[in-house]
Motif scaffolding. Structure first.
Motif, PDB file in Angstrom:
ATOM      1  N   ASP A 150     101.845  18.979 -55.785  1.00  0.00           N
ATOM      2  CA  ASP A 150     101.113  19.136 -54.522  1.00  0.00           C
ATOM      3  C   ASP A 150     101.968  19.835 -53.456  1.00  0.00           C
ATOM      4  OD1 ASP A 150     102.806  17.231 -53.447  1.00  0.00           O
ATOM      5  OD2 ASP A 150     101.280  15.702 -53.154  1.00  0.00           O
ATOM      6  N   SER A 151     101.417  19.946 -52.229  1.00  0.00           N
ATOM      7  CA  SER A 151     102.109  20.715 -51.190  1.00  0.00           C
ATOM      8  C   SER A 151     103.412  20.055 -50.734  1.00  0.00           C
ATOM      9  CB  SER A 151     101.179  20.929 -49.987  1.00  0.00           C
ATOM     10  OG  SER A 151     100.699  19.676 -49.574  1.00  0.00           O
ATOM     11  N   ASP A 152     103.579  18.746 -51.030  1.00  0.00           N
ATOM     12  CA  ASP A 152     104.850  18.075 -50.701  1.00  0.00           C
ATOM     13  C   ASP A 152     105.865  18.199 -51.839  1.00  0.00           C
ATOM     14  OD1 ASP A 152     103.795  17.171 -48.302  1.00  0.00           O
ATOM     15  OD2 ASP A 152     103.022  15.313 -49.188  1.00  0.00           O
ATOM     16  N   GLY A 153     105.452  18.846 -52.930  1.00  0.00           N
ATOM     17  CA  GLY A 153     106.364  18.994 -54.063  1.00  0.00           C
ATOM     18  C   GLY A 153     106.329  17.803 -55.008  1.00  0.00           C
ATOM     19  N   ASP A 154     105.343  16.909 -54.825  1.00  0.00           N
ATOM     20  CA  ASP A 154     105.253  15.730 -55.710  1.00  0.00           C
ATOM     21  C   ASP A 154     104.332  16.019 -56.891  1.00  0.00           C
ATOM     22  OD1 ASP A 154     106.806  14.123 -53.993  1.00  0.00           O
ATOM     23  OD2 ASP A 154     105.056  13.698 -52.744  1.00  0.00           O
ATOM     24  N   VAL A 155     104.672  15.430 -58.043  1.00  0.00           N
ATOM     25  CA  VAL A 155     103.778  15.528 -59.203  1.00  0.00           C
ATOM     26  C   VAL A 155     102.681  14.477 -59.024  1.00  0.00           C
ATOM     27  CG1 VAL A 155     103.611  15.364 -61.715  1.00  0.00           C
ATOM     28  CG2 VAL A 155     105.692  16.274 -60.663  1.00  0.00           C
ATOM     29  N   VAL A 156     101.436  14.939 -59.007  1.00  0.00           N
ATOM     30  CA  VAL A 156     100.303  14.031 -58.726  1.00  0.00           C
ATOM     31  C   VAL A 156      99.183  14.293 -59.735  1.00  0.00           C
ATOM     32  CG1 VAL A 156     100.827  13.926 -56.238  1.00  0.00           C
ATOM     33  CG2 VAL A 156      99.260  15.678 -57.082  1.00  0.00           C
ATOM     34  N   THR A 157      98.267  13.343 -59.866  1.00  0.00           N
ATOM     35  CA  THR A 157      97.137  13.532 -60.797  1.00  0.00           C
ATOM     36  C   THR A 157      96.252  14.674 -60.297  1.00  0.00           C
ATOM     37  OG1 THR A 157      95.863  11.851 -59.605  1.00  0.00           O
ATOM     38  CG2 THR A 157      97.044  11.112 -61.565  1.00  0.00           C
ATOM     39  N   SER A 158      95.645  15.375 -61.233  1.00  0.00           N
ATOM     40  CA  SER A 158      94.750  16.476 -60.858  1.00  0.00           C
ATOM     41  C   SER A 158      93.515  15.920 -60.156  1.00  0.00           C
ATOM     42  CB  SER A 158      94.309  17.239 -62.108  1.00  0.00           C
ATOM     43  OG  SER A 158      95.419  17.910 -62.665  1.00  0.00           O
ATOM     44  N   ILE A 159      93.023  16.685 -59.196  1.00  0.00           N
ATOM     45  CA  ILE A 159      91.815  16.260 -58.469  1.00  0.00           C
ATOM     46  C   ILE A 159      90.788  17.390 -58.476  1.00  0.00           C
ATOM     47  CG2 ILE A 159      92.864  14.485 -57.012  1.00  0.00           C
ATOM     48  CD1 ILE A 159      93.151  16.516 -54.761  1.00  0.00           C
ATOM     49  N   ILE A 160      89.509  16.988 -58.486  1.00  0.00           N
ATOM     50  CA  ILE A 160      88.417  17.963 -58.595  1.00  0.00           C
ATOM     51  C   ILE A 160      87.997  18.423 -57.199  1.00  0.00           C
ATOM     52  CG2 ILE A 160      86.076  18.347 -59.495  1.00  0.00           C
ATOM     53  CD1 ILE A 160      86.703  15.719 -61.210  1.00  0.00           C
TER      54      ILE A 160
ATOM     55  N   LEU B  23     102.889  10.439 -59.280  1.00  0.00           N
ATOM     56  CA  LEU B  23     103.289   9.938 -60.604  1.00  0.00           C
ATOM     57  C   LEU B  23     104.797   9.778 -60.688  1.00  0.00           C
ATOM     58  CD1 LEU B  23     101.052  12.286 -62.782  1.00  0.00           C
ATOM     59  CD2 LEU B  23     100.656   9.860 -62.291  1.00  0.00           C
ATOM     60  N   GLU B  24     105.227   8.706 -61.355  1.00  0.00           N
ATOM     61  CA  GLU B  24     106.649   8.569 -61.669  1.00  0.00           C
ATOM     62  C   GLU B  24     106.927   9.468 -62.875  1.00  0.00           C
ATOM     63  OE1 GLU B  24     108.130   4.625 -61.497  1.00  0.00           O
ATOM     64  OE2 GLU B  24     107.366   4.582 -59.440  1.00  0.00           O
ATOM     65  N   LYS B  25     108.216   9.783 -63.078  1.00  0.00           N
ATOM     66  CA  LYS B  25     108.574  10.756 -64.129  1.00  0.00           C
ATOM     67  C   LYS B  25     107.947  10.436 -65.486  1.00  0.00           C
ATOM     68  CE  LYS B  25     112.811  12.800 -62.507  1.00  0.00           C
ATOM     69  NZ  LYS B  25     114.083  12.222 -62.139  1.00  0.00           N
ATOM     70  N   HIS B  26     108.102   9.183 -65.931  1.00  0.00           N
ATOM     71  CA  HIS B  26     107.631   8.835 -67.277  1.00  0.00           C
ATOM     72  C   HIS B  26     106.111   8.751 -67.364  1.00  0.00           C
ATOM     73  CE1 HIS B  26     107.473   4.984 -65.193  1.00  0.00           C
ATOM     74  NE2 HIS B  26     106.601   4.620 -66.114  1.00  0.00           N
ATOM     75  N   GLU B  27     105.430   8.722 -66.210  1.00  0.00           N
ATOM     76  CA  GLU B  27     103.988   8.492 -66.244  1.00  0.00           C
ATOM     77  C   GLU B  27     103.176   9.708 -66.705  1.00  0.00           C
ATOM     78  OE1 GLU B  27     103.365   4.812 -63.160  1.00  0.00           O
ATOM     79  OE2 GLU B  27     103.223   6.815 -62.314  1.00  0.00           O
ATOM     80  N   LEU B  28     103.736  10.884 -66.564  1.00  0.00           N
ATOM     81  CA  LEU B  28     103.028  12.080 -67.021  1.00  0.00           C
ATOM     82  C   LEU B  28     102.781  11.974 -68.529  1.00  0.00           C
ATOM     83  CD1 LEU B  28     101.841  14.750 -66.221  1.00  0.00           C
ATOM     84  CD2 LEU B  28     104.093  15.783 -66.406  1.00  0.00           C
ATOM     85  N   ALA B  29     103.815  11.553 -69.262  1.00  0.00           N
ATOM     86  CA  ALA B  29     103.676  11.385 -70.717  1.00  0.00           C
ATOM     87  C   ALA B  29     102.666  10.288 -71.030  1.00  0.00           C
ATOM     88  CB  ALA B  29     105.036  11.055 -71.333  1.00  0.00           C
TER      89      ALA B  29
END
Ligand code: SF4
Length: 192
Positions: free
Chosen positions: A75-85, A39-45
């Protein structure tokens, strides 16, 4: 490798041909893999804003996970990513009547319920962008789940950069894309 401004573009993106063939891959890129969508910074909102609009399309497992950890994680790379099941499906997946995995956000967008289509990293897939201090690298993330897309792309003779014109323009703008087209036609002249 091509360079446009501060982006470095892998030749694969102009050489390889590609058209998603959802009837065969069933939208597997939203399920497979060991991390969510970057996710890009603004995309979380944006995701938080769109959540109530898509809530009823999400699976009970997705709703439970979102209630617990939210729409994203690091995630393990330190990136903000969408949650996964369970390390697989993105929480925003839903299925159509043919059993094809779709993005619930994109579904809402196509129904005119939101102006946010989906994260740009999903829109750009199978191009992945890696950011470095002074430049970004664009690579084709070649993966066996997209085999049918390569076959269809070869049949229709459509290069990956043309298939992904809309997301590339969304991310980098018209002028950047026009420059990419120029570079690609120069490259084609030399290799055609
Ligand atoms: S990127 Fe690959 S897995 Fe995803 S929809 Fe396209 S062909 Fe299917």
């Amino acid at each position: 490798m091509l360079q446009i401004g501060d982006t470095l573009i892998s030749l694969d993106i102009i050489e390889r041909q590609f058209i998603c063939d959802l009837s065969l891959c069933k939208g597997a890129c939203c399920i497979e893999g060991d991390s969510g969508a970057p996710l890009e910074k603004h995309e979380l909102a944006e995701l938080q804003k769109v959540l109530p609009l898509v809530w009823d399309d999400l699976s009970p497992e997705a709703q439970e996970l979102i209630n617990k950890q939210g729409v994203a994680y690091i995630d393990s790379d330190g990136d903000v990513v969408t949650s996964i099941i369970n390390g697989k499906d993105c929480v925003f997946t839903c299925y159509d009547e043919k059993g094809i995995c779709k993005c619930a956000i994109e579904k809402a967008y196509r129904e005119g319920r939101t102006k946010f289509m989906k994260p740009v990293s999903c829109h750009l897939y199978p191009i992945r962008v890696t950011k470095y201090a002074t430049f970004s690298a664009l690579n084709y993330n070649r993966w066996k789940i997209c085999k049918a897309a390569e076959i269809l792309g070869q049949k229709e003779k459509l290069p990956l950069y043309k298939f992904l014109k809309d997301p590339l323009v969304r991310k980098y703008g018209e002028a950047w894309y026009e420059e990419l087209e120029l570079c690609a036609s120069e490259w084609e002249k030399g290799n055609g």
